[in-house]
Design a protein around this motif. Structure first.
Motif, PDB file in Angstrom:
ATOM      1  N   LEU A  70      34.757 -19.990  18.111  1.00  0.00           N
ATOM      2  CA  LEU A  70      33.729 -19.840  17.025  1.00  0.00           C
ATOM      3  C   LEU A  70      33.875 -20.775  16.104  1.00  0.00           C
ATOM      4  CD1 LEU A  70      34.390 -16.206  16.938  1.00  0.00           C
ATOM      5  CD2 LEU A  70      32.613 -17.274  18.162  1.00  0.00           C
ATOM      6  N   PHE A  71      34.585 -21.944  15.874  1.00  0.00           N
ATOM      7  CA  PHE A  71      34.692 -22.827  14.968  1.00  0.00           C
ATOM      8  C   PHE A  71      33.256 -23.634  14.677  1.00  0.00           C
ATOM      9  CE2 PHE A  71      35.697 -27.331  13.599  1.00  0.00           C
ATOM     10  CZ  PHE A  71      36.174 -26.839  12.183  1.00  0.00           C
ATOM     11  N   LEU A  72      32.718 -24.129  15.722  1.00  0.00           N
ATOM     12  CA  LEU A  72      31.402 -24.617  15.553  1.00  0.00           C
ATOM     13  C   LEU A  72      30.341 -23.597  15.070  1.00  0.00           C
ATOM     14  CD1 LEU A  72      31.720 -27.358  18.383  1.00  0.00           C
ATOM     15  CD2 LEU A  72      31.818 -27.715  15.995  1.00  0.00           C
ATOM     16  N   PRO A  73      30.334 -22.619  15.652  1.00  0.00           N
ATOM     17  CA  PRO A  73      29.253 -21.719  15.147  1.00  0.00           C
ATOM     18  C   PRO A  73      29.471 -21.267  13.745  1.00  0.00           C
ATOM     19  CG  PRO A  73      29.774 -20.807  17.297  1.00  0.00           C
ATOM     20  CD  PRO A  73      30.821 -21.890  17.044  1.00  0.00           C
ATOM     21  N   VAL A  74      30.681 -21.160  13.156  1.00  0.00           N
ATOM     22  CA  VAL A  74      31.068 -20.938  11.664  1.00  0.00           C
ATOM     23  C   VAL A  74      30.304 -22.143  10.754  1.00  0.00           C
ATOM     24  CG1 VAL A  74      32.835 -20.607   9.896  1.00  0.00           C
ATOM     25  CG2 VAL A  74      32.753 -19.122  12.285  1.00  0.00           C
ATOM     26  N   LEU A  75      30.962 -23.412  11.436  1.00  0.00           N
ATOM     27  CA  LEU A  75      30.402 -24.574  10.541  1.00  0.00           C
ATOM     28  C   LEU A  75      28.865 -24.484  10.506  1.00  0.00           C
ATOM     29  CD1 LEU A  75      32.677 -27.462  11.646  1.00  0.00           C
ATOM     30  CD2 LEU A  75      32.666 -26.256   9.437  1.00  0.00           C
ATOM     31  N   LEU A  76      28.427 -24.212  11.637  1.00  0.00           N
ATOM     32  CA  LEU A  76      26.558 -24.358  11.624  1.00  0.00           C
ATOM     33  C   LEU A  76      26.273 -23.122  10.612  1.00  0.00           C
ATOM     34  CD1 LEU A  76      24.214 -25.430  12.939  1.00  0.00           C
ATOM     35  CD2 LEU A  76      24.406 -24.019  14.753  1.00  0.00           C
ATOM     36  N   PHE A  77      26.707 -22.186  10.820  1.00  0.00           N
ATOM     37  CA  PHE A  77      26.390 -21.066   9.763  1.00  0.00           C
ATOM     38  C   PHE A  77      26.635 -21.303   8.335  1.00  0.00           C
ATOM     39  CE2 PHE A  77      27.560 -17.183   7.197  1.00  0.00           C
ATOM     40  CZ  PHE A  77      26.351 -16.541   7.489  1.00  0.00           C
ATOM     41  N   ILE A  78      27.428 -21.997   7.921  1.00  0.00           N
ATOM     42  CA  ILE A  78      27.723 -22.544   6.553  1.00  0.00           C
ATOM     43  C   ILE A  78      26.717 -23.781   6.050  1.00  0.00           C
ATOM     44  CG2 ILE A  78      29.263 -23.752   5.128  1.00  0.00           C
ATOM     45  CD1 ILE A  78      31.654 -22.335   6.637  1.00  0.00           C
ATOM     46  N   ALA A  79      26.644 -24.461   7.310  1.00  0.00           N
ATOM     47  CA  ALA A  79      25.382 -25.551   7.080  1.00  0.00           C
ATOM     48  C   ALA A  79      24.245 -24.658   6.693  1.00  0.00           C
ATOM     49  CB  ALA A  79      25.657 -26.511   8.258  1.00  0.00           C
ATOM     50  N   LEU A  80      23.729 -23.624   7.766  1.00  0.00           N
ATOM     51  CA  LEU A  80      22.431 -23.225   7.768  1.00  0.00           C
ATOM     52  C   LEU A  80      22.308 -22.686   6.359  1.00  0.00           C
ATOM     53  CD1 LEU A  80      21.928 -21.459  11.398  1.00  0.00           C
ATOM     54  CD2 LEU A  80      20.512 -23.107   9.992  1.00  0.00           C
ATOM     55  N   ALA A  81      23.129 -21.935   5.884  1.00  0.00           N
ATOM     56  CA  ALA A  81      23.006 -21.156   4.303  1.00  0.00           C
ATOM     57  C   ALA A  81      22.801 -22.243   3.610  1.00  0.00           C
ATOM     58  CB  ALA A  81      24.444 -20.344   4.183  1.00  0.00           C
ATOM     59  N   GLY A  82      23.523 -23.383   3.605  1.00  0.00           N
ATOM     60  CA  GLY A  82      23.411 -24.433   2.320  1.00  0.00           C
ATOM     61  C   GLY A  82      21.853 -25.197   2.645  1.00  0.00           C
ATOM     62  N   GLY A  83      21.496 -25.196   3.863  1.00  0.00           N
ATOM     63  CA  GLY A  83      20.157 -25.737   4.232  1.00  0.00           C
ATOM     64  C   GLY A  83      18.954 -24.952   3.460  1.00  0.00           C
ATOM     65  N   VAL A  84      19.164 -23.467   3.935  1.00  0.00           N
ATOM     66  CA  VAL A  84      18.236 -22.644   3.410  1.00  0.00           C
ATOM     67  C   VAL A  84      17.835 -22.609   2.010  1.00  0.00           C
ATOM     68  CG1 VAL A  84      17.628 -20.006   3.304  1.00  0.00           C
ATOM     69  CG2 VAL A  84      18.322 -21.252   5.579  1.00  0.00           C
ATOM     70  N   VAL A  85      19.261 -22.614   1.212  1.00  0.00           N
ATOM     71  CA  VAL A  85      19.214 -22.555  -0.285  1.00  0.00           C
ATOM     72  C   VAL A  85      18.362 -23.915  -0.814  1.00  0.00           C
ATOM     73  CG1 VAL A  85      20.418 -22.812  -2.119  1.00  0.00           C
ATOM     74  CG2 VAL A  85      21.035 -21.019  -0.387  1.00  0.00           C
ATOM     75  N   TYR A  86      18.881 -25.071  -0.040  1.00  0.00           N
ATOM     76  CA  TYR A  86      18.192 -26.400  -0.403  1.00  0.00           C
ATOM     77  C   TYR A  86      16.674 -26.182  -0.016  1.00  0.00           C
ATOM     78  CZ  TYR A  86      17.452 -31.447  -0.511  1.00  0.00           C
ATOM     79  OH  TYR A  86      16.674 -32.464  -0.691  1.00  0.00           O
ATOM     80  N   LEU A  87      16.187 -25.668   1.124  1.00  0.00           N
ATOM     81  CA  LEU A  87      14.755 -25.643   1.662  1.00  0.00           C
ATOM     82  C   LEU A  87      14.127 -24.981   0.481  1.00  0.00           C
ATOM     83  CD1 LEU A  87      12.788 -26.178   3.671  1.00  0.00           C
ATOM     84  CD2 LEU A  87      13.359 -24.095   4.569  1.00  0.00           C
ATOM     85  N   ILE A  88      14.525 -23.925   0.064  1.00  0.00           N
ATOM     86  CA  ILE A  88      13.998 -22.795  -0.942  1.00  0.00           C
ATOM     87  C   ILE A  88      13.622 -23.758  -2.312  1.00  0.00           C
ATOM     88  CG2 ILE A  88      14.165 -20.844  -2.179  1.00  0.00           C
ATOM     89  CD1 ILE A  88      15.773 -19.474  -0.060  1.00  0.00           C
ATOM     90  N   GLY A  89      14.498 -24.298  -2.448  1.00  0.00           N
ATOM     91  CA  GLY A  89      14.507 -25.206  -3.815  1.00  0.00           C
ATOM     92  C   GLY A  89      13.262 -26.399  -3.872  1.00  0.00           C
ATOM     93  N   ILE A  90      13.245 -27.002  -2.586  1.00  0.00           N
ATOM     94  CA  ILE A  90      12.339 -28.293  -2.419  1.00  0.00           C
ATOM     95  C   ILE A  90      11.068 -27.857  -1.608  1.00  0.00           C
ATOM     96  CG2 ILE A  90      14.403 -29.744  -2.356  1.00  0.00           C
ATOM     97  CD1 ILE A  90      13.508 -30.293   0.534  1.00  0.00           C
ATOM     98  N   ALA A  91      10.760 -26.800  -1.229  1.00  0.00           N
ATOM     99  CA  ALA A  91       9.607 -26.472  -0.444  1.00  0.00           C
ATOM    100  C   ALA A  91       8.416 -26.106  -1.444  1.00  0.00           C
ATOM    101  CB  ALA A  91       9.659 -25.219   0.403  1.00  0.00           C
ATOM    102  N   GLU A  92       7.631 -27.275  -1.492  1.00  0.00           N
ATOM    103  CA  GLU A  92       6.094 -27.123  -2.244  1.00  0.00           C
ATOM    104  C   GLU A  92       5.288 -26.046  -1.625  1.00  0.00           C
ATOM    105  OE1 GLU A  92       5.136 -31.121  -2.746  1.00  0.00           O
ATOM    106  OE2 GLU A  92       7.058 -31.868  -3.811  1.00  0.00           O
ATOM    107  N   GLU A  93       5.135 -26.235  -0.454  1.00  0.00           N
ATOM    108  CA  GLU A  93       4.138 -25.385   0.409  1.00  0.00           C
ATOM    109  C   GLU A  93       4.535 -24.313   1.149  1.00  0.00           C
ATOM    110  OE1 GLU A  93       0.657 -26.092   0.308  1.00  0.00           O
ATOM    111  OE2 GLU A  93       0.817 -28.004  -1.202  1.00  0.00           O
ATOM    112  N   THR A  94       3.640 -23.304   1.295  1.00  0.00           N
ATOM    113  CA  THR A  94       4.266 -21.981   2.005  1.00  0.00           C
ATOM    114  C   THR A  94       4.367 -22.265   3.449  1.00  0.00           C
ATOM    115  OG1 THR A  94       2.804 -20.718   0.113  1.00  0.00           O
ATOM    116  CG2 THR A  94       3.713 -19.573   1.970  1.00  0.00           C
ATOM    117  N   TRP A  95       3.766 -23.022   3.869  1.00  0.00           N
ATOM    118  CA  TRP A  95       3.885 -23.375   5.412  1.00  0.00           C
ATOM    119  C   TRP A  95       4.992 -23.977   5.461  1.00  0.00           C
ATOM    120  CZ3 TRP A  95       4.426 -28.236   7.344  1.00  0.00           C
ATOM    121  CH2 TRP A  95       3.868 -29.332   6.778  1.00  0.00           C
ATOM    122  N   GLN A  96       5.610 -24.938   4.464  1.00  0.00           N
ATOM    123  CA  GLN A  96       6.630 -25.638   4.941  1.00  0.00           C
ATOM    124  C   GLN A  96       8.167 -24.777   4.640  1.00  0.00           C
ATOM    125  OE1 GLN A  96       6.406 -28.301   1.330  1.00  0.00           O
ATOM    126  NE2 GLN A  96       5.742 -29.976   2.768  1.00  0.00           N
TER     127      GLN A  96
END
Length: 185
Positions: A33-59
């Motif tokens: 489960l090591f790689l899935p846990v790393l991916l989960f942490i990266a996904l959480a960070g990526g979603v937070v980053y995406l929410i901050g930079i997305a300018e359009e609703t479709w993005q």
């Protein structure tokens, strides 16, 4: 059958199987489960980053959909497959259960005797796990993939087979009958 008859039948079955005790319950080593846990942490960070930079609703919608699909297929499914594969070692048998949608259960009785093979790679040796292959000779081998504490599991399996063979199955250890032939017990 009435409820009372079902209850009596269940009690009789439990009393008959009272001599069987669970020695160990285990899953595959959690290092899978090591790689899935790393991916989960990266996904959480990526979603937070995406929410901050997305300018359009479709993005935002496209990014969250991609993150959701990645979460389901690369994080959740590997965890569920790990969780649904279990090994149970009792005083009478070895039970392997696996499957997410279709459950499969295989058992090997210790009294029938079998050979136990331990395979370990370098990483498995470091973390103390290994793949145990149980071959009863008349069916396809039972594989305990990446079992934790593999050396201990292997020695326990050997001991349980010896006990089962000595307690009614296999060769007798008493005196041989006249003629020197060995009796089967």
């Amino acid at each position: 059958m009435t409820f009372e008859q079902h209850a009596q039948a269940g009690a009789a079955a439990r009393a008959a199987g009272a001599t069987e005790q669970v020695v160990a319950r285990m899953h595959r080593n959690a290092r899978v489960l090591f790689l899935p846990v790393l991916l989960f942490i990266a996904l959480a960070g990526g979603v937070v980053y995406l929410i901050g930079i997305a300018e359009e609703t479709w993005q935002l919608a496209a990014g969250l959909t991609a993150a959701g699909l990645l979460f389901v297929f690369a994080v959740l499914l590997p965890f569920l497959f790990w969780l649904t594969r279990s090994y149970t070692l009792t005083t009478k048998r070895l039970i392997v259960r696996h499957g997410l949608f279709t459950r499969t259960r295989r058992e090997v009785l210790h009294s029938r005797g079998y050979s136990v093979t331990l395979k370990r790679g370098p990483i498995q040796t470091i973390v103390g796990s290994g793949t145990i292959v149980v071959d009863s000779g008349n069916d396809r081998p039972l594989v305990l993939a990446d079992a934790p504490g593999a050396v201990l599991v292997q020695s326990t399996l050997h001991e349980l087979v010896e006990r089962a063979q000595g307690a009614g199955g296999g060769y007798t250890t008493g005196p041989n009958p006249p003629g020197g032939t060995t009796r089967f017990g």
